[in-house]
Enzyme design. Sequence first.
Site, PDB file in Angstrom:
ATOM      1  N   LYS A  28      -8.425  19.404  -1.928  1.00  0.00           N
ATOM      2  CA  LYS A  28      -7.140  19.744  -2.546  1.00  0.00           C
ATOM      3  C   LYS A  28      -6.522  18.525  -3.225  1.00  0.00           C
ATOM      4  O   LYS A  28      -6.054  18.597  -4.369  1.00  0.00           O
ATOM      5  CB  LYS A  28      -6.155  20.270  -1.482  1.00  0.00           C
ATOM      6  CG  LYS A  28      -6.609  21.540  -0.806  1.00  0.00           C
ATOM      7  CD  LYS A  28      -5.589  22.041   0.202  1.00  0.00           C
ATOM      8  CE  LYS A  28      -5.373  21.104   1.384  1.00  0.00           C
ATOM      9  NZ  LYS A  28      -6.549  20.897   2.228  1.00  0.00           N
ATOM     10  N   THR A  29      -6.510  17.408  -2.497  1.00  0.00           N
ATOM     11  CA  THR A  29      -5.933  16.202  -3.083  1.00  0.00           C
ATOM     12  C   THR A  29      -6.751  15.774  -4.301  1.00  0.00           C
ATOM     13  O   THR A  29      -6.215  15.325  -5.311  1.00  0.00           O
ATOM     14  CB  THR A  29      -5.877  15.084  -2.019  1.00  0.00           C
ATOM     15  OG1 THR A  29      -5.120  15.566  -0.920  1.00  0.00           O
ATOM     16  CG2 THR A  29      -5.231  13.830  -2.567  1.00  0.00           C
ATOM     17  N   ASP A 214       1.433  17.606  -3.304  1.00  0.00           N
ATOM     18  CA  ASP A 214       0.401  17.617  -2.254  1.00  0.00           C
ATOM     19  C   ASP A 214       1.059  17.966  -0.925  1.00  0.00           C
ATOM     20  O   ASP A 214       2.267  17.785  -0.763  1.00  0.00           O
ATOM     21  CB  ASP A 214      -0.253  16.221  -2.184  1.00  0.00           C
ATOM     22  CG  ASP A 214      -1.616  16.268  -1.496  1.00  0.00           C
ATOM     23  OD1 ASP A 214      -2.042  17.357  -1.068  1.00  0.00           O
ATOM     24  OD2 ASP A 214      -2.266  15.206  -1.396  1.00  0.00           O
ATOM     25  N   GLU A 215       0.284  18.451   0.032  1.00  0.00           N
ATOM     26  CA  GLU A 215       0.782  18.780   1.386  1.00  0.00           C
ATOM     27  C   GLU A 215       2.014  19.682   1.303  1.00  0.00           C
ATOM     28  O   GLU A 215       3.027  19.450   1.978  1.00  0.00           O
ATOM     29  CB  GLU A 215       1.137  17.488   2.159  1.00  0.00           C
ATOM     30  CG  GLU A 215       0.045  16.450   2.200  1.00  0.00           C
ATOM     31  CD  GLU A 215      -1.017  16.717   3.266  1.00  0.00           C
ATOM     32  OE1 GLU A 215      -0.916  17.733   3.979  1.00  0.00           O
ATOM     33  OE2 GLU A 215      -1.943  15.903   3.365  1.00  0.00           O
ATOM     34  N   GLN A 245      -2.117  23.034   8.626  1.00  0.00           N
ATOM     35  CA  GLN A 245      -1.786  21.627   8.824  1.00  0.00           C
ATOM     36  C   GLN A 245      -0.286  21.377   8.743  1.00  0.00           C
ATOM     37  O   GLN A 245       0.157  20.253   8.520  1.00  0.00           O
ATOM     38  CB  GLN A 245      -2.521  20.762   7.795  1.00  0.00           C
ATOM     39  CG  GLN A 245      -4.024  20.783   7.980  1.00  0.00           C
ATOM     40  CD  GLN A 245      -4.713  19.819   7.032  1.00  0.00           C
ATOM     41  OE1 GLN A 245      -4.554  18.613   7.145  1.00  0.00           O
ATOM     42  NE2 GLN A 245      -5.451  20.348   6.085  1.00  0.00           N
ATOM     43  N   ARG A 602      -9.866  14.854  10.550  1.00  0.00           N
ATOM     44  CA  ARG A 602      -9.911  13.536   9.900  1.00  0.00           C
ATOM     45  C   ARG A 602     -11.305  12.934   9.987  1.00  0.00           C
ATOM     46  O   ARG A 602     -11.644  12.013   9.263  1.00  0.00           O
ATOM     47  CB  ARG A 602      -8.928  12.535  10.559  1.00  0.00           C
ATOM     48  CG  ARG A 602      -7.439  12.857  10.509  1.00  0.00           C
ATOM     49  CD  ARG A 602      -6.980  13.243   9.160  1.00  0.00           C
ATOM     50  NE  ARG A 602      -6.933  14.682   9.024  1.00  0.00           N
ATOM     51  CZ  ARG A 602      -6.926  15.311   7.853  1.00  0.00           C
ATOM     52  NH1 ARG A 602      -6.956  14.631   6.733  1.00  0.00           N
ATOM     53  NH2 ARG A 602      -6.891  16.635   7.782  1.00  0.00           N
TER      54      ARG A 602
HETATM   55  N1  LIG Z   1     -16.398  18.629  -5.513  1.00  0.00           N
HETATM   56  C1  LIG Z   1     -16.574  17.649  -4.649  1.00  0.00           C
HETATM   57  N2  LIG Z   1     -17.774  17.074  -4.489  1.00  0.00           N
HETATM   58  C2  LIG Z   1     -17.975  16.076  -3.608  1.00  0.00           C
HETATM   59  N3  LIG Z   1     -17.009  15.569  -2.808  1.00  0.00           N
HETATM   60  C3  LIG Z   1     -15.778  16.086  -2.911  1.00  0.00           C
HETATM   61  C4  LIG Z   1     -15.494  17.139  -3.831  1.00  0.00           C
HETATM   62  N4  LIG Z   1     -14.177  17.435  -3.691  1.00  0.00           N
HETATM   63  C5  LIG Z   1     -13.682  16.612  -2.764  1.00  0.00           C
HETATM   64  N5  LIG Z   1     -14.632  15.787  -2.290  1.00  0.00           N
HETATM   65  C6  LIG Z   1     -14.472  14.767  -1.240  1.00  0.00           C
HETATM   66  O1  LIG Z   1     -14.129  15.412  -0.022  1.00  0.00           O
HETATM   67  C7  LIG Z   1     -13.224  14.655   0.740  1.00  0.00           C
HETATM   68  C8  LIG Z   1     -11.988  15.453   1.049  1.00  0.00           C
HETATM   69  O2  LIG Z   1     -11.249  15.669  -0.150  1.00  0.00           O
HETATM   70  P1  LIG Z   1      -9.662  15.703  -0.148  1.00  0.00           P
HETATM   71  O3  LIG Z   1      -9.115  14.584   0.615  1.00  0.00           O
HETATM   72  O4  LIG Z   1      -9.235  15.916  -1.550  1.00  0.00           O
HETATM   73  O5  LIG Z   1      -9.460  17.051   0.702  1.00  0.00           O
HETATM   74  P2  LIG Z   1      -8.094  17.746   1.108  1.00  0.00           P
HETATM   75  O6  LIG Z   1      -8.309  19.214   0.937  1.00  0.00           O
HETATM   76  O7  LIG Z   1      -6.977  17.147   0.371  1.00  0.00           O
HETATM   77  O8  LIG Z   1      -8.031  17.399   2.655  1.00  0.00           O
HETATM   78  P3  LIG Z   1      -6.742  17.399   3.618  1.00  0.00           P
HETATM   79  O9  LIG Z   1      -6.443  18.847   3.880  1.00  0.00           O
HETATM   80  O10 LIG Z   1      -7.172  16.711   4.830  1.00  0.00           O
HETATM   81  O11 LIG Z   1      -5.632  16.738   2.867  1.00  0.00           O
HETATM   82  C9  LIG Z   1     -12.924  13.406  -0.083  1.00  0.00           C
HETATM   83  O12 LIG Z   1     -13.751  12.363   0.369  1.00  0.00           O
HETATM   84  C10 LIG Z   1     -13.296  13.833  -1.488  1.00  0.00           C
HETATM   85  O13 LIG Z   1     -13.687  12.726  -2.272  1.00  0.00           O
HETATM   86 MG   LIG Z   2      -5.275  16.123   1.015  1.00  0.00          MG
END
Ligand SMILES: Nc1ncnc2c1ncn2[C@@H]1O[C@H](COP(=O)(O)OP(=O)(O)OP(=O)(O)O)[C@@H](O)[C@H]1O
Ligand SMILES: [Mg+2]
Length: 673
Positions: A28-29, A214-215, A245, A602
């Site tokens: 998402k981030t 975000d969040e 979360q 995490r």
């Molecule tokens: N399409 C993709 N291919 C490979 N790696 C990815 C891809 N999208 C995200 N990632 C990797 O996956 C990990 C998690 O991504 P991110 O932090 O954006 O998730 P998130 O949904 O924001 O998590 P959280 O809910 O904990 O905030 C990061 O290391 C990111 O670089």
């Molecule tokens: Mg995130």
Amino acid sequence: MRLNPGQQRAVEFVTGPCLVLAGAGSGKTRVITNKIAHLIRECGYQARHIAAVTFTNKASREMKERVAQTLGRKEARGLMISTFHTLGLEIIKREYKALGMKSTFSLFDDQDQLALLKELTKQWLEEDKTLLQQLISTISNWKNDLVDPQGAAGIAKSQRDQIFAHCYGLYDQHLKSCNVLDFDDLILLPTLLLQRNQEVRERWQQRIRYLLVDEYQDTNTSQYELVKLLVGARARFTVVGDDDQSIYSWRGARPQNLVLLKEDFPALEVVKLEQNYRSTQRILKSANILIANNPHVFEKRLFSELGQGSELKVLSANNEDHEAERVAGELIAHHFINKTQYKDYAILYRGNHQSRVFEKLLMQNRIPYRISGGTSFFSRPEIKDLLAYLRVLTNQEDDSAFLRIVNTPRREIGPATLQKLGEWANLRNKSLFNASFDMGLQQTLSGRGLEHLQRFTQWLNEIVQLTEREPVNAVRDLIRGIDYESWLFETSPSPKAAEMRMKNVNTLFQWMTEMLEGDELNEPMTLAQVVTRFTLRDMMERGESDEEQDQVQLMTLHASKGLEFPYVYLVGMEEGLLPHQSSIDENNIEEERRLAYVGITRAQKELTFTLCRERRQYGELVRPEPSRFLLELPQDDVVWEREKRVVSAEQRMKTGQTRVAGLRAMLENAKKG
Ligand SMILES: Nc1ncnc2c1ncn2[C@@H]1O[C@H](COP(=O)(O)OP(=O)(O)OP(=O)(O)O)[C@@H](O)[C@H]1O
Ligand SMILES: [Mg+2]
């Protein structure tokens, strides 16, 4: 890195409101950072017309960094990436006139707030800390719900709430007349202003043409209102979040805002992401099964292609010291065997108070660490004071330490005296301390200043003499001699705070004693060596900049949101701690489960839980049960370390320390080799 089709769709949808609703680690981030680049590169947005809101300052720094790497610094210039509160502050700074404020307003922190409320409510509330805390959080909730003092008086039902509403009015008046803002005002004031003032609203809607959040699950009512006012009817925005979360309900966060979004913006484009790119299958499965125990509004699925990974581990310890020893021991061994970096490890806990023992063990074993959020032990003012005294005891040339202590506690040695002493010492190439004994000083310094100065340094010199023979007694005499405890009571915001600070001083004293005396494994140190060890730790913290250093990360579960680490230790997995006792009492287990979910998700590669059989809580020794969340995990994927024979405390200390020391020796040999 390529985006998956869901992410791609979220990035490319720019014509209306967009919500990305997905589980942890699904990118998402990542969508937010890529979308910012997309808006600038492909859609003709100027960077200064885009604002992104993150949850912590750390997260916003990271995001800025990522975007700058993708776009180049020049193209990224002017982007507004900040927390909600910083964005609010920015609006207030520019619109202070419309708000009827002076440009020189200042900000109140929690301590100021507490002190003021205590003063204001003297005749209304008895001096009761719990009541005062309740008042603070009630006022905060009112502000977060956009309720002003009149409104509060209108909705207050109980007698207590009526008194609270009255106090809120007094507090509010006081802040206004002093031109001061508290934390919640940073959202409340801009929101009210944009609601009431069309001209200002249009100005900001012109300024921020695309908004990303975000969040999103942790926004409260006033923040959501601010979002709506900023995006206006054009509704060009993207928010991302995960209802599982949501861990800030105590600060007024409303995960229902996710549902409201669809009602408020019928054209909302909802994107769900299902692939987790962060964790092994075992970690992810455990997280999914745990959170399935909560009721769900939205169905979400998550899968990982990162392989099964190793089993999750549960380690039990006899008590908190043993728990920290075990974590430090495991960590050193793991670091050594796997040739990892220290920053690959995180130690996560429910409450800040849990960090102390881990700090001690890491410090003693020379493992670099960093505490995010919360104040680390070595950066507390009382510890810095005591450390400065110790520095002068072991090195009378240390002028900066001398300057810190010469008037702490206050001895009426004024700046003029110190300046003259400085000039005198400089000319003669002496340290301030040594120069203070010069007979000739009377030529430039006279009267009370000199008398106070020399009385202090002569006394200190006696302690210096004693230090060589009996360091422990010398330091004990020193703490008593300066009557540091009374000084703390005079200068702390509350007696409770003073007690806490004195406890910290005693803790440092105890650590020092242990290190001076040594044990079977650790050679006794000299006071100078102990002081160097402490000072190094302190300097590491001060030198701490934004750039990443190779340090083990310690933080609360709340602070860990959005982050990821290869190896995670989730400590204190006990009933009463996680879930926290107050949540058990208030039947708020679901939020605690989400907190555990945040912690587990995490971890990228390995996850270790720890728990104690005995723990000191509020001064009492309790025998906690293992956290119910451990029992909810899929047991096929979890290894509970077998109960070891119960050993005596002494034996345990020996074996625990032998292991840590043995590993340390191994490590050092390896480094030399
Ligand atoms: N399409 C993709 N291919 C490979 N790696 C990815 C891809 N999208 C995200 N990632 C990797 O996956 C990990 C998690 O991504 P991110 O932090 O954006 O998730 P998130 O949904 O924001 O998590 P959280 O809910 O904990 O905030 C990061 O290391 C990111 O670089
Ligand atoms: Mg995130």
